[in-house]
Design a protein around this motif. Structure first.
Motif, mmCIF file in Angstrom:
data_model
loop_
_atom_site.group_PDB
_atom_site.id
_atom_site.type_symbol
_atom_site.label_atom_id
_atom_site.label_comp_id
_atom_site.label_asym_id
_atom_site.label_seq_id
_atom_site.Cartn_x
_atom_site.Cartn_y
_atom_site.Cartn_z
ATOM 1 N N UNK A 366 -11.260 -22.057 36.780
ATOM 2 C CA UNK A 366 -11.226 -20.600 36.948
ATOM 3 C C UNK A 366 -11.358 -19.718 35.816
ATOM 4 N N UNK A 367 -12.204 -20.239 34.873
ATOM 5 C CA UNK A 367 -12.551 -19.257 33.814
ATOM 6 C C UNK A 367 -13.559 -18.195 34.181
ATOM 7 N N UNK A 399 -16.659 -27.760 39.839
ATOM 8 C CA UNK A 399 -16.315 -27.469 40.950
ATOM 9 C C UNK A 399 -15.114 -26.353 40.910
ATOM 10 N N UNK A 400 -14.049 -26.412 39.894
ATOM 11 C CA UNK A 400 -12.995 -25.613 39.556
ATOM 12 C C UNK A 400 -13.385 -24.350 39.321
ATOM 13 N N UNK A 645 -10.318 -18.683 20.228
ATOM 14 C CA UNK A 645 -9.356 -19.573 20.297
ATOM 15 C C UNK A 645 -8.096 -19.083 21.142
ATOM 16 N N UNK A 646 -7.616 -17.826 20.531
ATOM 17 C CA UNK A 646 -6.444 -17.419 21.154
ATOM 18 C C UNK A 646 -6.488 -16.907 22.581
ATOM 19 N N UNK A 647 -7.716 -16.433 23.244
ATOM 20 C CA UNK A 647 -7.836 -15.970 24.368
ATOM 21 C C UNK A 647 -7.841 -17.181 25.502
ATOM 22 N N UNK A 653 -8.898 -16.036 29.490
ATOM 23 C CA UNK A 653 -10.349 -16.144 29.993
ATOM 24 C C UNK A 653 -10.240 -16.704 31.519
ATOM 25 N N UNK A 654 -8.990 -16.340 32.107
ATOM 26 C CA UNK A 654 -8.904 -16.851 33.236
ATOM 27 C C UNK A 654 -9.515 -15.736 34.179
ATOM 28 N N UNK A 655 -10.763 -16.245 34.973
ATOM 29 C CA UNK A 655 -11.304 -15.150 35.927
ATOM 30 C C UNK A 655 -10.210 -14.392 36.919
ATOM 31 N N UNK A 656 -9.340 -14.928 36.977
ATOM 32 C CA UNK A 656 -8.357 -14.228 38.200
ATOM 33 C C UNK A 656 -7.615 -13.213 37.578
ATOM 34 N N UNK A 657 -7.640 -12.944 36.346
ATOM 35 C CA UNK A 657 -7.001 -11.593 35.703
ATOM 36 C C UNK A 657 -7.836 -10.620 35.926
#
Length: 668
Positions: A366-367, A399-400, A645-647, A653-657
């Motif tokens: 989910x990135x 797929x994820x 690296x930190x993100x 980097x989660x697309x759900x944020x």
């Protein structure tokens, strides 16, 4: 009753300590000869040939002694801990001989395997070898299809037989007489010396100041493999030059916003929320252009293979024609050394953070990625691959992250006319792509297909009769076959109803010359990138420096889409200044016109001045925990890679944020 030959008094008995030492010396001697062979292989013509050999052999001896100590550790433990009655038994001799024979054959097999690995990657075993061990089925098939394995294994066995004979005769003559505490203690000390050296010595420290070729020759097959396994991820905070996290993300924000390489530019004042975030709103003018997108990611297509990059062999006639008829990006670089690195850069528009690709890391679902943006614009996303997509975690990752996956496992026997260890031939792959595009086009929504080819990969095999270079003749033939398949694909696509409303993109996953480790040489990362849509794109050349990271924002810019971005790439159609990010497994670089800044473990900073052909003309290597006092470009490089690296590590980097304009978002 006749005594066995090894108990007759006229044959000198061998004590356990001597047997152990003989075995270790035999191994070390073999490894020394192997090292000298590598030296002759890659050192001929090098100016430092004579002067460097003693240093290479001495450092190599340290690695060899450590490995030999561990190889013979099981025998040492048996000798030291077993009671004297067991040591005199036939069972003990059988077990001991079995260990010697198995370990010696394994040892010689791995040494031989590394020779073929070196021929492919110009490197001793590294993290690529670790990755390949995970996928032993594909690697085994690839070896069988690439090399005359029955002949090779026969030769290996014949070479091993004299070694086996020595061990058989030595174990037969083994005597346990006078094997008291003193000699057992000596064996323990010998093993402890090897163990202590293993703790104290690391490849990085021992080979720190050596040239790339001296490093490779000095290494030990097994030590290198174990080191690569142990370093499969690298802690940026611990090993690299660092900034304060707030300044790091501010530097990244400025880099993304200004797109400048001006060395004299001062950073803006800190204090506003939007300047410490990479989240920003990309606002397009007018309505989006919702074309279908077929993105073809070509295995190992180095720029140097194309006629447009002055190759005289005419290997890429079709790609050169597409470059003439489309938008040709002539100065683009891969970000990494493996396919998954290319996928990461293209889909995530993210720098190559140290360690393995994010595609293969935990918590990579989910990135925020190109498919995510297109899906929210109404696109149908699909990943099409000619091999089995469980390889390198591609199936799970795609797929994820919002894609339907079609791979070799989805294809019927009637769809496959030719296949090798890595997948179906590119013709079969493109036939399935056309079939899927026909199906997707019936749904009324635009589609995005990410297609990954396989034919330009060892064993370089393909159907006969397609081109004038026989199958399995080498890389040039595989390149020409892939080009043939692409030409056939475009010709067939032109007969489809959806063709006029489709953008085709052709880009490499990585250059065919990179070795997975060592130094970053810009010319070994250069790849082609072509946008082809005859109804929408007139022929033109874009000469701005860029990388695979820039594909997503450039594509979305061409499609005239507004979106909230967390990409690190730039839209090459509007960029003010070119730049490229690239890396090996450990080293990471920011290349700008005239300069390249390389960050390496142990807080090393390498500063290079480049000429117009991106060849190094000056270098300066520093060690610094912070970039204070170094040129501004070092702060930029540190900020970019540290932020990336930190993100990822913090889950940002989660697309759900979801982000709003009031929360760290700036329009630009």
């Amino acid at each position: 009753m006749n005594q066995p030959q090894y108990l007759k008094p006229n044959i000198k008995a061998i004590e356990p300590m001597r047997l152990l030492l003989w075995g270790m010396l035999l191994m070390i001697g073999f490894l020394t000869l192997e090292r000298m062979g590598y030296w002759l292989w890659i050192g001929v013509g090098q100016g430092h040939f004579a002067s460097s050999l003693p240093m290479v052999l001495s450092k190599g001896f340290v690695f060899d002694f450590i490995v030999a100590s561990f190889f013979f550790l099981p025998m040492t433990v048996m000798f030291v801990l077993s009671p004297e009655g067991f040591l005199k038994s036939k069972v003990f001799k059988v077990v001991l001989l079995g260990l010697y024979l198995i370990l010696s054959y394994f040892f010689m097999f791995m040494s031989l395997a590394e020779v073929f690995f070196f021929d492919e990657f110009s490197s001793r075993f590294n993290f690529i070898a670790v990755d390949y061990l995970v996928y032993s089925q594909e690697v085994t098939r690839n070896a069988i299809e690439s090399y005359p394995m029955p002949l090779i294994m026969t030769g290996l066995t014949l070479a091993w037989l004299p070694v086996a004979y020595i061990f058989v005769k030595s174990v037969q003559r083994l005597s346990t007489l006078d094997f008291g505490l003193k000699k057992r203690g000596a064996m323990i000390v010998l093993s402890l010396v090897g163990c202590c050296l293993a703790v104290a010595v690391s490849e990085e420290r021992l080979l720190e100041n050596d040239s790339v070729w001296n490093r490779e020759v000095s290494k030990n097959t097994f030590f290198a493999l174990i080191t690569a396994y142990g370093q499969n991820s690298i802690d940026f905070d611990r090993y690299y030059t660092k900034l304060d996290p707030v300044e790091a993300i501010h530097q990244t924000h400025e880099w993304l916003e200004e797109e400048t390489t001006d060395e004299t530019k001062e950073p803006l004042e800190l204090g506003t929320e939007d300047e410490v975030s990479i989240v920003r709103n990309i606002q397009a003018d007018g309505e989006p252009r919702k074309l279908n997108v077929v993105l073809v990611i070509i295995e190992s297509l180095s720029a140097r293979f194309m006629g447009h990059f002055s190759n005289p062999q005419i290997l890429t006639e079709n790609l050169d024609k597409l470059a003439d008829e489309g938008l040709f990006f002539s100065h683009v670089f891969a970000t990494g050394t493996r396919t998954v690195r290319g996928l990461e850069a293209i889909m995530l528009s993210l720098p190559p953070t140290p360690g393995q690709s994010i595609v293969r890391r935990p918590k990579s679902q989910h990135l925020f990625n190109l498919g995510y943006v297109l899906k929210h614009q109404g696109y149908q996303n699909q990943f099409v691959y000619g091999g089995f997509s469980y390889f390198d975690n591609m199936k799970n990752w795609f797929e994820s992250n919002g894609f339907d996956v079609v791979d070799r496992g989805s294809m019927s026997e009637s769809e496959i006319q030719f296949a090798n260890a890595w997948g179906v031939c590119d013709e079969d792959l493109f036939d399935r792509v056309l079939k899927e595009a026909d199906r997707l086009s019936q749904n009324g929504a635009p589609f995005f297909q990410a297609v990954l080819t396989t034919s330009n990969h060892r064993p370089y095999s393909y159907p006969d009769g397609r081109i004038d270079i026989p199958s399995q003749s080498g890389r040039e033939g595989a390149v020409k076959y892939t080009d043939y398949a692409i030409g056939r694909f475009i010709k067939m696509a032109k007969g489809k109803k959806w063709f006029d409303n489709t953008l085709f993109i052709f880009v490499a996953d990585h250059d065919g010359a990179v070795a997975g480790g060592g130094e970053i040489v810009a010319r070994d990362y250069e790849i082609p990138m072509i946008f082809y849509a005859p109804k929408f794109l007139p022929p033109q050349i874009n000469r701005k420096m860029g990388s695979q990271m820039d594909l997503a924002p450039t594509l979305l810019g061409f499609l005239n889409m507004s979106y909230q971005s967390r990409f690190f790439g730039q839209n090459l159609l509007k960029a003010n200044a070119g730049r490229a990010l690239m890396g090996t497994y450990q080293k990471i670089a920011l290349m700008e016109p005239g300069f390249m800044t390389v960050l390496a473990p142990n807080h090393k900073v390498e500063l290079y001045t480049l000429n117009a052909d991106n060849i190094v003309v000056e270098s300066d290597i520093r060690t610094a925990k912070t970039p204070d006092g170094l040129p501004m470009r070092v702060r930029r490089a540190v900020g970019i890679y540290q932020t990336a690296s930190d993100l990822f590590s913090e889950g940002q980097m989660d697309s759900q944020i979801e982000f709003s304009e009031k929360e760290n978002v700036r329009k630009f």
